[in-house]
Scaffold this motif. Structure first.
Motif, PDB file in Angstrom:
ATOM      1  N   LEU A 234      13.388  50.196  42.693  1.00 27.24           N
ATOM      2  CA  LEU A 234      14.012  51.605  43.645  1.00 27.24           C
ATOM      3  C   LEU A 234      14.608  49.982  44.692  1.00 27.24           C
ATOM      4  CD1 LEU A 234      11.359  54.074  45.420  1.00 27.24           C
ATOM      5  CD2 LEU A 234      13.023  53.601  43.663  1.00 27.24           C
ATOM      6  N   GLY A 235      15.902  50.235  43.882  1.00 31.75           N
ATOM      7  CA  GLY A 235      16.827  49.003  44.614  1.00 31.75           C
ATOM      8  C   GLY A 235      16.594  47.691  44.133  1.00 31.75           C
ATOM      9  N   ASP A 236      17.536  46.605  44.443  1.00 31.94           N
ATOM     10  CA  ASP A 236      17.893  44.892  44.408  1.00 31.94           C
ATOM     11  C   ASP A 236      16.631  43.961  45.859  1.00 31.94           C
ATOM     12  OD1 ASP A 236      19.399  45.359  42.021  1.00 31.94           O
ATOM     13  OD2 ASP A 236      21.604  45.303  43.518  1.00 31.94           O
ATOM     14  N   THR A 237      15.971  43.281  44.439  1.00 30.42           N
ATOM     15  CA  THR A 237      14.694  42.666  45.784  1.00 30.42           C
ATOM     16  C   THR A 237      14.767  41.411  45.339  1.00 30.42           C
ATOM     17  OG1 THR A 237      12.928  42.418  46.695  1.00 30.42           O
ATOM     18  CG2 THR A 237      12.297  43.145  44.742  1.00 30.42           C
ATOM     19  N   LEU A 283      11.241  40.315  49.036  1.00 33.46           N
ATOM     20  CA  LEU A 283      12.379  40.468  50.285  1.00 33.46           C
ATOM     21  C   LEU A 283      13.466  40.846  49.486  1.00 33.46           C
ATOM     22  CD1 LEU A 283      11.762  36.441  51.042  1.00 33.46           C
ATOM     23  CD2 LEU A 283      11.788  38.006  52.695  1.00 33.46           C
ATOM     24  N   ARG A 284      13.988  42.434  49.852  1.00 37.51           N
ATOM     25  CA  ARG A 284      15.180  42.651  50.313  1.00 37.51           C
ATOM     26  C   ARG A 284      16.554  42.518  51.112  1.00 37.51           C
ATOM     27  NH1 ARG A 284      14.189  46.924  46.664  1.00 37.51           N
ATOM     28  NH2 ARG A 284      12.707  48.683  46.858  1.00 37.51           N
ATOM     29  N   PRO A 285      17.222  43.080  49.847  1.00 33.56           N
ATOM     30  CA  PRO A 285      18.032  41.367  50.335  1.00 33.56           C
ATOM     31  C   PRO A 285      18.766  42.028  51.836  1.00 33.56           C
ATOM     32  CG  PRO A 285      18.747  42.635  48.611  1.00 33.56           C
ATOM     33  CD  PRO A 285      17.453  42.620  48.648  1.00 33.56           C
ATOM     34  N   GLU A 286      19.415  42.979  52.371  1.00 33.47           N
ATOM     35  CA  GLU A 286      19.094  44.558  53.500  1.00 33.47           C
ATOM     36  C   GLU A 286      18.071  44.238  54.993  1.00 33.47           C
ATOM     37  OE1 GLU A 286      16.562  47.537  51.857  1.00 33.47           O
ATOM     38  OE2 GLU A 286      18.133  45.853  51.034  1.00 33.47           O
ATOM     39  N   ASN A 287      17.047  43.128  54.516  1.00 29.18           N
ATOM     40  CA  ASN A 287      16.013  42.388  55.261  1.00 29.18           C
ATOM     41  C   ASN A 287      16.455  41.922  55.831  1.00 29.18           C
ATOM     42  OD1 ASN A 287      14.674  45.179  55.769  1.00 29.18           O
ATOM     43  ND2 ASN A 287      13.598  45.075  54.014  1.00 29.18           N
ATOM     44  N   MET A 288      17.099  40.380  54.985  1.00 26.25           N
ATOM     45  CA  MET A 288      17.079  39.301  55.446  1.00 26.25           C
ATOM     46  C   MET A 288      18.977  39.294  56.618  1.00 26.25           C
ATOM     47  SD  MET A 288      15.840  37.019  52.835  1.00 26.25           S
ATOM     48  CE  MET A 288      17.136  38.416  50.798  1.00 26.25           C
ATOM     49  N   ILE A 334      17.907  33.004  45.537  1.00 29.28           N
ATOM     50  CA  ILE A 334      17.852  33.973  46.584  1.00 29.28           C
ATOM     51  C   ILE A 334      18.952  35.117  46.714  1.00 29.28           C
ATOM     52  CG2 ILE A 334      15.578  33.467  47.009  1.00 29.28           C
ATOM     53  CD1 ILE A 334      16.558  33.827  50.312  1.00 29.28           C
ATOM     54  N   PHE A 335      19.347  36.241  46.434  1.00 33.17           N
ATOM     55  CA  PHE A 335      20.137  36.466  47.026  1.00 33.17           C
ATOM     56  C   PHE A 335      20.549  37.806  48.748  1.00 33.17           C
ATOM     57  CE2 PHE A 335      18.632  39.275  44.541  1.00 33.17           C
ATOM     58  CZ  PHE A 335      18.804  40.494  45.281  1.00 33.17           C
ATOM     59  N   ILE A 336      21.611  37.573  49.481  1.00 35.44           N
ATOM     60  CA  ILE A 336      21.667  38.748  50.483  1.00 35.44           C
ATOM     61  C   ILE A 336      22.950  39.472  50.666  1.00 35.44           C
ATOM     62  CG2 ILE A 336      21.994  36.225  52.016  1.00 35.44           C
ATOM     63  CD1 ILE A 336      20.587  37.502  54.053  1.00 35.44           C
ATOM     64  N   GLU A 337      22.889  40.815  50.967  1.00 34.42           N
ATOM     65  CA  GLU A 337      23.833  40.893  51.383  1.00 34.42           C
ATOM     66  C   GLU A 337      23.886  41.668  53.093  1.00 34.42           C
ATOM     67  OE1 GLU A 337      23.281  43.940  47.120  1.00 34.42           O
ATOM     68  OE2 GLU A 337      23.427  45.146  49.560  1.00 34.42           O
ATOM     69  N   GLN A 338      24.653  41.685  53.367  1.00 38.22           N
ATOM     70  CA  GLN A 338      25.340  41.967  54.817  1.00 38.22           C
ATOM     71  C   GLN A 338      26.963  42.260  54.887  1.00 38.22           C
ATOM     72  OE1 GLN A 338      25.250  37.870  56.319  1.00 38.22           O
ATOM     73  NE2 GLN A 338      27.077  37.300  55.925  1.00 38.22           N
ATOM     74  N   ILE A 354      18.264  31.418  56.331  1.00 41.71           N
ATOM     75  CA  ILE A 354      18.319  32.410  56.100  1.00 41.71           C
ATOM     76  C   ILE A 354      16.711  32.757  57.088  1.00 41.71           C
ATOM     77  CG2 ILE A 354      17.328  34.285  53.968  1.00 41.71           C
ATOM     78  CD1 ILE A 354      18.713  32.123  52.280  1.00 41.71           C
ATOM     79  N   GLN A 355      17.014  34.387  57.599  1.00 39.53           N
ATOM     80  CA  GLN A 355      15.568  34.341  58.217  1.00 39.53           C
ATOM     81  C   GLN A 355      15.268  35.775  57.718  1.00 39.53           C
ATOM     82  OE1 GLN A 355      17.790  33.275  62.158  1.00 39.53           O
ATOM     83  NE2 GLN A 355      15.324  32.235  62.508  1.00 39.53           N
ATOM     84  N   TRP A 356      14.050  36.249  58.426  1.00 34.38           N
ATOM     85  CA  TRP A 356      13.194  37.456  58.055  1.00 34.38           C
ATOM     86  C   TRP A 356      12.397  37.965  58.680  1.00 34.38           C
ATOM     87  CZ3 TRP A 356      12.887  33.786  54.975  1.00 34.38           C
ATOM     88  CH2 TRP A 356      11.188  32.752  54.442  1.00 34.38           C
TER      89      TRP A 356
END
Length: 376
Positions: A234-237, A283-288, A334-338, A354-356
């Motif tokens: 269910l999506g990228d992580t 670690l989902r990208p939208e949660n970082m 790792i990857f992150i989206e913003q 990067i923080q979460w």
């Protein structure tokens, strides 16, 4: 009473179990999406509901009636297929009215009902055209109207939107959702497209290797996955691999391949892994979130070094309103989206932190079962 009930259903081809001991209830008026990768058994499950396949074991019930051995024409359901299967030599009106004709409805009534159904799917005015004169999206509406006009108790949809382009697919998703809302029609929609399932479904049933892995409302299956397969599908992580090095009053601490220790809050203490056990952390990208500073400033800024890691930006990919950043932490990427911010652009080779939020972590034990959520 459920609209559909599958009880311990298995479909076996030789020694291969296409569907394995599946039990499922679909509520009256519900739109259930059966979601999974190719070959997981979702279409076979739908075909057993519709009578196109018979279970090797188990039972199928529609509206409280057992129909396991009944042929398709004796079941109160209709199927919309992926290829639409319209009659090329008949007009759109004749295609839609065909089911009523087979039921012996007189010509005047079936024409009137066909026009009403075409109006519902926004195809009024196309009655005298042939299928080849319509676009793919319009042909899909005709196939849908042909199934709806006979007023089935259950409407089955087998990846009906997969042949449409992105724009048409999104339009049909919204239209199908509106039709469901208007008619309060029980629907089972089979798809491999996660976005489609989240757009349409009241509930989502996720299948893998012939088994029903999880059933729930879209937010529940996304935020509280039963196992690692559901989280990954269910999506990228970003999956971090680690080992528990410490247990605390409210969770565990894991040493990870991210190059740092990570705090994992655990709400279900009975399920928490012990020291030395392996874990996987999502670690989902939208949660970082990302800061343009160096890792040694985390504690000075009041941050927690077990909820952050430093790195250098390797790649920046612009995606319209969003930007995806690939960051090298030294031990792994790792990857992150913003949101794209032209006034605060992050560039390649830039040092970042990067923080979460540890409460947003989802973690899995060595058997790939989630242990971070409350026990259901």
């Amino acid at each position: 009473m459920s609209a559909i009930e599958l009880e311990d259903v298995t479909k076996r081809y030789g020694s291969f179990n296409a569907v394995d001991d599946l039990s499922l209830q679909v509520k009256e008026g519900e739109l259930l999406c059966v979601l999974g990768p190719s070959g997981c058994g979702k279409s076979t499950t739908m075909r057993m509901i519709g009578g196109l396949e018979r279970p090797t074991e188990g039972g199928v019930h529609i509206a409280g009636q057992e129909v396991t051995q009944q042929p398709p024409y004796e079941r109160d359901c209709s199927i919309v297929f992926q290829d639409w299967a319209l009659f090329p030599h008949k007009t759109i009106l004749e295609n839609v009215a065909f089911g009523l004709k087979m039921d012996g409805i007189d010509k005047t009534e079936r024409k009137e009902r066909a026009r009403e159904t075409l109006e519902m799917v926004q195809l009024d005015g196309f009655e005298d055209q042939k299928p080849k004169e319509l676009s793919g999206g319009q042909q899909q509406r005709v196939a849908l109207a042909r199934s709806l006009i006979i007023e089935p108790h259950v409407l089955l949809l087998d990846e009906p939107l997969s042949n449409l382009d992105k724009r048409l697919k999104e339009e049909m998703q919204i239209e199908l959702k509106e039709i469901h809302k208007e008619l309060d029609q029980t629907m089972v929609h089979v798809t491999h497209d996660q976005s489609e399932a989240f757009t349409l479904a009241d509930r989502i049933g996720i299948m893998n290797n012939g088994e029903l892995v999880q059933v729930g409302a879209p937010p529940d299956v996304y935020n509280n996955p039963e196992n690692q397969f559901v989280e990954e599908f269910l999506g990228d992580t970003n999956f971090l691999e680690g080992k528990v090095v410490e247990t605390t009053s409210d969770g565990v601490v894991a040493e990870t391949d991210l190059g740092c220790h990570v705090d994992i809050p655990v709400k279900n203490r009975k399920a928490a892994p012990s020291r030395g056990e392996s874990v996987s952390i999502s670690l989902r990208p939208e949660n970082m979130r990302i800061r343009q500073s160096k890792i040694h400033n985390i504690k000075a800024d009041g941050g927690d070094s077990r909820c952050a890691v430093g790195g250098q930006v390797d790649n920046v990919i612009y995606r319209g309103s969003m930007t995806r950043l690939y960051i090298n932490t030294g031990s792994r990427k790792i990857f992150i989206e913003q949101q794209y911010d032209p006034d605060n652009e992050i560039e390649e080779q830039q040092d970042v932190v990067i923080q979460w939020d540890p409460e947003r972590l989802v973690a899995f034990d060595g058997e790939e079962t989630q242990f971070t959520a409350f026990e259901k």
